[in-house]
Design an enzyme around this catalytic site. Sequence first.
Site, PDB file in Angstrom:
ATOM      1  N   ASP A  54       0.831  -1.200   0.000  1.00  0.00           N
ATOM      2  CA  ASP A  54       0.000   0.000   0.000  1.00  0.00           C
ATOM      3  C   ASP A  54       0.867   1.251   0.000  1.00  0.00           C
ATOM      4  O   ASP A  54       1.472   1.592   1.013  1.00  0.00           O
ATOM      5  CB  ASP A  54      -0.897  -0.042   1.240  1.00  0.00           C
ATOM      6  CG  ASP A  54      -1.955   1.033   1.235  1.00  0.00           C
ATOM      7  OD1 ASP A  54      -2.507   1.308   0.153  1.00  0.00           O
ATOM      8  OD2 ASP A  54      -2.222   1.601   2.304  1.00  0.00           O
ATOM      9  N   GLY A  74      -6.180   4.674  -8.017  1.00  0.00           N
ATOM     10  CA  GLY A  74      -6.637   5.901  -7.387  1.00  0.00           C
ATOM     11  C   GLY A  74      -5.477   6.734  -6.885  1.00  0.00           C
ATOM     12  O   GLY A  74      -4.818   6.367  -5.923  1.00  0.00           O
ATOM     13  N   GLY A  84      -9.574  10.528  -2.823  1.00  0.00           N
ATOM     14  CA  GLY A  84     -10.202  10.401  -1.510  1.00  0.00           C
ATOM     15  C   GLY A  84     -10.569  11.737  -0.896  1.00  0.00           C
ATOM     16  O   GLY A  84      -9.919  12.758  -1.137  1.00  0.00           O
ATOM     17  N   CYS A  86      -7.725  13.273   1.041  1.00  0.00           N
ATOM     18  CA  CYS A  86      -6.430  13.261   0.355  1.00  0.00           C
ATOM     19  C   CYS A  86      -6.145  14.619  -0.281  1.00  0.00           C
ATOM     20  O   CYS A  86      -7.018  15.212  -0.921  1.00  0.00           O
ATOM     21  CB  CYS A  86      -6.421  12.171  -0.716  1.00  0.00           C
ATOM     22  SG  CYS A  86      -4.815  11.972  -1.511  1.00  0.00           S
ATOM     23  N   GLY A 109     -12.915   8.222  -3.712  1.00  0.00           N
ATOM     24  CA  GLY A 109     -13.837   9.070  -4.457  1.00  0.00           C
ATOM     25  C   GLY A 109     -15.288   8.660  -4.399  1.00  0.00           C
ATOM     26  O   GLY A 109     -16.141   9.301  -5.017  1.00  0.00           O
ATOM     27  N   TYR A 130     -11.874  10.923  11.404  1.00  0.00           N
ATOM     28  CA  TYR A 130     -11.458  10.321  10.134  1.00  0.00           C
ATOM     29  C   TYR A 130     -10.267  11.102   9.619  1.00  0.00           C
ATOM     30  O   TYR A 130     -10.307  12.330   9.535  1.00  0.00           O
ATOM     31  CB  TYR A 130     -12.613  10.368   9.130  1.00  0.00           C
ATOM     32  CG  TYR A 130     -12.289   9.789   7.769  1.00  0.00           C
ATOM     33  CD1 TYR A 130     -11.691   8.542   7.632  1.00  0.00           C
ATOM     34  CD2 TYR A 130     -12.597  10.490   6.605  1.00  0.00           C
ATOM     35  CE1 TYR A 130     -11.405   8.002   6.391  1.00  0.00           C
ATOM     36  CE2 TYR A 130     -12.324   9.960   5.349  1.00  0.00           C
ATOM     37  CZ  TYR A 130     -11.729   8.720   5.253  1.00  0.00           C
ATOM     38  OH  TYR A 130     -11.450   8.175   4.018  1.00  0.00           O
ATOM     39  N   ARG A 131      -9.194  10.402   9.302  1.00  0.00           N
ATOM     40  CA  ARG A 131      -8.009  11.087   8.803  1.00  0.00           C
ATOM     41  C   ARG A 131      -7.365  10.304   7.670  1.00  0.00           C
ATOM     42  O   ARG A 131      -7.463   9.082   7.598  1.00  0.00           O
ATOM     43  CB  ARG A 131      -6.990  11.300   9.920  1.00  0.00           C
ATOM     44  CG  ARG A 131      -6.340  10.035  10.466  1.00  0.00           C
ATOM     45  CD  ARG A 131      -5.421  10.362  11.635  1.00  0.00           C
ATOM     46  NE  ARG A 131      -4.693   9.195  12.124  1.00  0.00           N
ATOM     47  CZ  ARG A 131      -3.892   9.205  13.176  1.00  0.00           C
ATOM     48  NH1 ARG A 131      -3.723  10.329  13.854  1.00  0.00           N
ATOM     49  NH2 ARG A 131      -3.251   8.105  13.554  1.00  0.00           N
ATOM     50  N   ARG A 150       4.414   5.149   3.099  1.00  0.00           N
ATOM     51  CA  ARG A 150       3.401   5.112   2.037  1.00  0.00           C
ATOM     52  C   ARG A 150       3.606   6.274   1.072  1.00  0.00           C
ATOM     53  O   ARG A 150       3.296   6.192  -0.113  1.00  0.00           O
ATOM     54  CB  ARG A 150       1.996   5.172   2.648  1.00  0.00           C
ATOM     55  CG  ARG A 150       0.886   4.919   1.647  1.00  0.00           C
ATOM     56  CD  ARG A 150      -0.498   4.984   2.309  1.00  0.00           C
ATOM     57  NE  ARG A 150      -1.512   4.396   1.461  1.00  0.00           N
ATOM     58  CZ  ARG A 150      -2.119   5.027   0.463  1.00  0.00           C
ATOM     59  NH1 ARG A 150      -1.789   6.287   0.201  1.00  0.00           N
ATOM     60  NH2 ARG A 150      -3.017   4.420  -0.277  1.00  0.00           N
ATOM     61  N   HIS A 203     -29.155  16.184  -8.234  1.00  0.00           N
ATOM     62  CA  HIS A 203     -29.351  16.217  -6.786  1.00  0.00           C
ATOM     63  C   HIS A 203     -30.705  16.853  -6.458  1.00  0.00           C
ATOM     64  O   HIS A 203     -31.298  17.541  -7.290  1.00  0.00           O
ATOM     65  CB  HIS A 203     -28.226  17.016  -6.124  1.00  0.00           C
ATOM     66  CG  HIS A 203     -26.919  16.277  -6.077  1.00  0.00           C
ATOM     67  ND1 HIS A 203     -26.525  15.520  -5.005  1.00  0.00           N
ATOM     68  CD2 HIS A 203     -25.923  16.172  -6.995  1.00  0.00           C
ATOM     69  CE1 HIS A 203     -25.346  14.978  -5.239  1.00  0.00           C
ATOM     70  NE2 HIS A 203     -24.956  15.353  -6.452  1.00  0.00           N
TER      71      HIS A 203
END
Length: 494
Positions: A251, A301, A305, A308, A343, A388-389, A406, A477
Amino acid sequence: MDKILYDALTFDDVLLVPAYSNVLPKETVVKSRVTRNIEVNLPLVSAAMDTVTEAELAIALARAGGIGIIHKNLSIDVQARHVAKVKRFESGIIRNPITLFEDATIQEAIDLMLRHSISGIPVVERPTPEGCLLLKGIVTNRDLRMTTSSNEKITTIMTTDLITAQEDIDLLAAEEILMQNKIEKLLVIDEEGYLKGLITFKDIQKRKQCPDACKDMHGRLRVGAAVGIRSNTITRVDALVEAGVDVVAVDTAHGHSQAVLDMVATIKEKYPELEVIAGNVATPEAVRDLVKAGADAVKVGIGPGSICTTRVVAGVGMPQLTAIMNCAKEAAKTDTPIIADGGIKYSGDISKALAAGADTVMMGSIFAGTDESPGETILYEGRRFKAYRGMGSLGAMSEPEGSSDRYFQDASAETKKYVPEGIEGRIPAKGPLDEVVYQLIGGLKSSMGYCGVKNIEELKKNTRFVRITSAGLRESHPHDVMITREAPNYSTSH
């Protein structure tokens, strides 16, 4: 050479075109492959992030039919324990049950049960040179409650009048024996009385509760684990293999690098039967080189994200839909599965990713808000959120076993001054994972019904996209209305 190659698109730039259909959503099949040799009943993979996937979420996702990848911001021993916890959660026959020798104490039995969250331990003679374990008894929680002295030998309390079965027993027959004798554990032995395994009533019940669970040939839940490119990576892989891992993911943020190619080749050379995912990439050339190195699946990818920042910090990346299409075309030449990583905001994005050529989708933010994720729960203005990180955030890279490798940054640097490619934040809590998965798969099945396709392969081959404008996206939407009650599968926070 032209500097500007072509326009590239992402999920919000397109819609799938509806087609004639005689397929109802409930008739569709969403099985797929995460690697060449590992099938999943749902095309969902959880991201190897320290606020997303540890044992609890991996268990829940595998029981639903997908697979989780345990993050590597853990010591080698702890990551291996998470893998082992998933593998031991549910089994047909537990082939290597935890055992105690006859001279063990009651306190040792208590400690072992607490450490591994189990309620019974077979007692065996010390092994012969051949490693065979002669069964002598079993000690259970019930036995431990009947004693007050923890220093006594377990032989003083263990059950020796045992109900056993032979290795060829099927689970239906095992269930009948368990119920007839009102016991929770059935010991499996060979003709000479050597221990070969263990069947538990709890495991049989779990199989009935989750018939679509993603399992290996021994009836155990499948699980993956992330590894990097550090000098201790092979030691980490050794421990993961020992724990029973099904697949490892090499990864990194840039999978098309020589260090990643070398690591994939090294792992496959030592463990040719071990499935290896490699990534992340965004070009056909990267797919070709990783497959040549030995990758069994490629993760696509670069920067899509939600947490990201690679595309703005480094100015590098590829809009995700185009990246998937380009990579999938190359991967098809060698029958190598593609994992679309990042994404995904709505269930419709899953449909688009699969239609573009992916075999599965990997998600972080969608799973990070679930009860099973390891992220910290935060109360803010009366609402529940979960931390969330990104693995490229300062916090994630600064951990003792952090993710700096990484992003090819030196973890041994004294200053610890990293250049982050991710942020830290919070997302709304979503409740149990199975409810989130239900909505995601419901949306995917609905999409397949609209497109007239019965399975993932048809979704890839028999669908078309139409490019839309910003006005078309706004029209897609909810608009011209104030939402008074949010739907479980739609949020304005995206």
